[in-house]
Design an enzyme around this catalytic site. Sequence first.
Site, PDB file in Angstrom:
ATOM      1  N   GLU A   1      -0.412  -8.288   5.577  1.00  0.00           N
ATOM      2  CA  GLU A   1      -0.134  -8.257   7.023  1.00  0.00           C
ATOM      3  C   GLU A   1      -1.398  -8.120   7.867  1.00  0.00           C
ATOM      4  OE1 GLU A   1       0.287  -5.841   4.910  1.00  0.00           O
ATOM      5  OE2 GLU A   1      -0.128  -3.883   5.826  1.00  0.00           O
TER       6      GLU A   1
ATOM      7  N   CYS B   1       0.831  -1.209   0.000  1.00  0.00           N
ATOM      8  CA  CYS B   1       0.000   0.000   0.000  1.00  0.00           C
ATOM      9  C   CYS B   1       0.874   1.272   0.000  1.00  0.00           C
ATOM     10  CB  CYS B   1      -0.977  -0.048   1.175  1.00  0.00           C
ATOM     11  SG  CYS B   1      -2.308   1.141   1.041  1.00  0.00           S
TER      12      CYS B   1
ATOM     13  N   HIS C   1      -2.905  -5.525   1.618  1.00  0.00           N
ATOM     14  CA  HIS C   1      -2.253  -5.677   2.931  1.00  0.00           C
ATOM     15  C   HIS C   1      -2.227  -7.126   3.413  1.00  0.00           C
ATOM     16  CE1 HIS C   1      -2.104  -1.363   3.893  1.00  0.00           C
ATOM     17  NE2 HIS C   1      -3.302  -1.265   3.340  1.00  0.00           N
TER      18      HIS C   1
END
Lengths: 335, 197
Positions: free
Chosen positions: B181, B85, B179
């Site tokens: 994560e 991002c 994302h």
Amino acid sequence: MGKFDVIEAKGTERLKRGFAKMVKGGVIMDVTNAEQARVAEEAGAVSVMALHRVPADIRKAGGVARMAPIEKIQEIMDAVTIPVMAKVRIGHVAEARILEALGVDMIDESEVLTPSDPYFHIDKREFSVPFVCGNRNLGEAVRRIWEGAAMMRTKGEAGTGNIVEAVRHVRLLKDNISLIQRMTDEQVYGVAEKFAEPYLRLAFEVREISGLPKQVLENEPVYGHYTYRDIVEGLYKILLEVKKLGRLPVVNFAAGGVATPADAALMMQMGMDGVFVGSGIFKSSNPEKMARAIVEAVNHWDEPDVLAEISREIGEPMHGQEIDKLEVRLEERGV
Amino acid sequence: MVRVGVIGLQGDVGEHIEASKRALENLGISGEVIWLRKPRQLEGISAIIIPGGESTTISRLMVKNGLLEPVRKLGEEGIPIMGTCAGLIMLSKEVIGATPEQRFLELLDVKVNRNAYGRQVDSFEAPIKLAFSDEPFPGVFIRAPRIVELLSERVKPIAWLGDRVVGVEQGNLIGLEFHPELTEDTRVHEYFLKKAL
């Protein structure tokens, strides 16, 4: 239907909490016009809060403080590329729907504005836009998270330039979390029952008016379609998560009374994920410098030598106020 | 023993640290994952991750902390760098919609449009196809930048949303609009960290 078909899900819990995670380690600044918004963006703010007046001016003006004028919020959204937040009155579902339709990135259901509902906060799960809410302690925090808040902040005492209340709220929260971690799950359930009591205020008041004893039925909805037991179970689940994590399960910022780089560093040292600065920037003598200094202080909170350098020649911070001399305590709004 | 550094100036740093630790464990690699804020921490680094966050803030703080030039140099020398991002924006050669002050690493041969997907209300989750896996990956797009052009033959697509490219690889570099994560799935982190071996 194939497993790679593009089916988009919007407004999910992960997206709401995820948005809050993207502002971690940052400073969110109150701004009242496009020019201030640009100053904030250039200084490195991660987001701006669009307001009609900063909290210090809300105090001075008195009267009812409402959601900012739409054209004002739009002006700010058009001026910057970073996310824009805006405040609604506690419990004001219509103001929140308007801001959601306008496309603000996050809504702050805020005690800084005059509350619109004497009993309840907004059921934020019903919205696809994420919300941030203030808290003074673990009970308020867990209630707001259960209602769907994707992010927390201390209430502090907005518009005073006095950090003492924000420190109080962090201490109350952290100490309560430590206590929860020493409890058995059964004891935690008892805490959940206590924390759910504020949702009974309306039902109890109605009983009182009707000359009935203060008790609710097991299957009686007390907040939206939720019964007291539903709420207890919901709060209990969140408390167990808090017990496991040793912190709130959502991003938690400091807010209310941050006036200097040192205040911002203090809040980071106390374990906050970032900082809201309300009146502290544009009520200081040199907003550009103060804004930059606070952004850097949040970044270097654990390096005193750097903080000393950052704090040099940044002008006068906003004028502060003692808490006991205040006519209105904003933090007491919305439990 | 690998040493992974997550640029820790602003954004979802903790999430990348946790995901990287889980990925290392799954790969059976011993290593440490550090919160990287200062140039001297780059010494002996095996891989770098630039997290999600606000790209204007991360850019400003990377310059201010003296990290921009050293990280660019490491990227040119072949140290693996992954950006998600805002991290993708930081890696990109060309950025549409940047603020005048913003500086970038300009390592990855892509043109991205910052905040192309719109505001938070337009953020979404959708399954993604990865080049290195047959199973869909949970794509989380939050005010995401969009890869609008691949600028050279060196850059290869590795992730697709439908038929649109949402992730690329260029030798040691990986740039993603989404994302990984924020999910429990460590396939992308594992794929990236193998580059550090």
